[in-house]
Design an enzyme around this catalytic site. Structure first.
Site, PDB file in Angstrom:
ATOM      1  N   ASP A 238       0.682  -1.211  -0.130  1.00 36.53           N
ATOM      2  CA  ASP A 238      -0.156   0.176  -0.038  1.00 36.53           C
ATOM      3  C   ASP A 238       0.453   1.563   0.108  1.00 36.53           C
ATOM      4  OD1 ASP A 238       1.117  -0.324   2.616  1.00 36.53           O
ATOM      5  OD2 ASP A 238      -1.156  -0.579   3.050  1.00 36.53           O
ATOM      6  N   PHE A 239       1.947   1.083   0.937  1.00 40.18           N
ATOM      7  CA  PHE A 239       2.639   2.224   0.931  1.00 40.18           C
ATOM      8  C   PHE A 239       3.158   2.833  -0.646  1.00 40.18           C
ATOM      9  CE2 PHE A 239       7.070   4.135   1.341  1.00 40.18           C
ATOM     10  CZ  PHE A 239       6.631   4.851   1.812  1.00 40.18           C
TER      11      PHE A 239
END
Length: 399
Positions: A238-239
């Site tokens: 996600d990051f």
């Protein structure tokens, strides 16, 4: 070492701590003000001449819990004109497959498909699971949504409306549904105070704080970055998905509705293991976390602030510390009430107990993450390298 040198060093340290302490009160105030302004706005339906863009929703599933059926059903009952549900299940024998089939039979008008088996494109099991669904997605906008997330009828409308022309990714700030039991109290306090504070402040400042439990993004931007498979070498995909979008000059941000997590299992050890795992990811991706995260915790910062103010102004350190804890406690109550957007589902006494447990345990959980960097996630055990790249290791390793 001379006495004057020691005094000078202590003076510099005391000033630095005092400035950091004052600055962190600003973070508290910023989170409260921004949360009040940003969260829980009523979504406005666009006029008919402005059609909503179609959305592909990826739902990775592994196993079942008592809330899974009702959580998934909220995706079939959303008020949104055109979307498809892509359920990604890693194994044919997974019991979640039967629940999904029941829902598809119950809502035949909803465009829903099932993908079983996944595709091995990296180490990250979530990426492997949803790769087939991603490759088959029909629409330019796609959303990754974890199994434990519930949707309100207008949540997708809210997310799409925040996806402006210069925005490449919109995510939801993590929060939790109202549930019974003290572990649920502890989870709600954490996500509505310590986590929400940093999340809101980071979003205001334009810092990448995206979590993948509920995120809407432009498929072309991910395809330009190599497709979803290019992120299979990370656990914190996600990051890095958000980073790839920001690196291409697009903005990211949160919508006004938090992500309502509603997993069936709610135990304190399970919750603490999750917090430790997230801390391990942050340490690997952002090494400055090692210094600044412990200093941003209430109890540790209060001790340092009491020493600093005593050194600079000769104030009673115990009185300073107690006032520090009291004001922190009150501001957290205000922030949690804002994020909840309604009456809290527990008593003030439960809040006191949960808040103190959260704050007192935080330094020990972080120390655990620092000293035991290996991560057990799903069925695997992983070691993170600096920068966030992951490698799989022997599952017998001690965590």
């Amino acid at each position: 070492m001379s006495h004057s040198y020691v005094d000078f060093t202590c003076l510099v340290a005391a000033v630095a701590v005092f400035v950091f302490w004052i600055g962190y009160w600003f973070v508290h105030a910023l989170a409260i003000a921004y949360g009040k302004w940003k969260l829980h706005h009523k979504s406005c339906k666009l006029p008919m001449e402005t059609p909503y863009p179609a959305v592909s929703i990826l739902k990775p599933l592994t196993g079942v819990d008592v809330n899974l059926f009702s959580n998934l059903e909220t995706f079939f009952t959303m008020e949104y004109p055109v979307y498809e549900l892509l359920f990604c299940i890693s194994d044919e024998s997974d019991p979640s497959l039967m629940l999904v089939k029941k829902l598809i039979e119950k809502y035949p008008k909803v465009d829903a498909r099932i993908f079983v088996g996944g595709e091995k494109v990296g180490i990250n099991p979530k990426i492997n699971n949803i790769q087939l669904g991603y490759a088959s997605a029909k629409y330019e906008l796609f959303m990754i949504s974890d199994a434990g997330v519930r949707m309100k009828e207008d949540t997708l409308i809210d997310m799409v409306q925040h996806l402006k022309e210069d925005v490449g990714l919109i995510h939801q700030m993590p929060f939790v549904c109202d549930r019974d039991g003290f572990p649920a109290v502890l989870e709600k306090i954490y996500f509505g105070t310590a986590h929400a504070r940093i999340y809101l402040a980071a979003d205001f400042a334009g810092v990448n704080c995206a979590t993948g439990m509920s995120a809407l993004m432009r498929k072309k931007l991910i395809d330009d970055a190599g497709g979803l498979k290019a992120f299979g070498c990370y656990l914190a995909e996600d990051f890095f998905l958000a980073k790839a979008i920001k690196d291409r000059g697009w903005k990211i941000g949160i919508c006004s509705q938090p992500a309502w997590q509603n997993p069936g299992v709610c135990h304190i050890p399970t919750f603490q293991k999750r917090i430790i795992r997230w801390a391990k990811l942050r340490i690997a991706m952002v090494p400055s976390t090692i210094v600044f995260e412990p200093l941003s915790e209430c109890m540790m910062l209060g001790i340092l602030a009491a020493w600093s103010i005593y050194w600079l102004f000769e104030c009673d350190p115990l009185a300073v510390y107690l006032l520090h804890v009291l004001f922190w406690f009150l501001l957290d109550w205000i922030l949690l009430s804002i994020v909840q957007n309604g009456p809290l589902p527990f008593s003030k006494f439960e809040f006191v107990l949960g808040w103190f447990l959260r704050e007192l345990s935080a330094p020990f959980l972080f120390l655990n993450a620092l000293l035991r960097p290996a991560i057990r996630w799903k069925a695997g055990v992983y070691r993170l390298k600096w920068g966030g790249v992951v490698e799989e290791i022997n599952p017998t390793v001690k965590l």
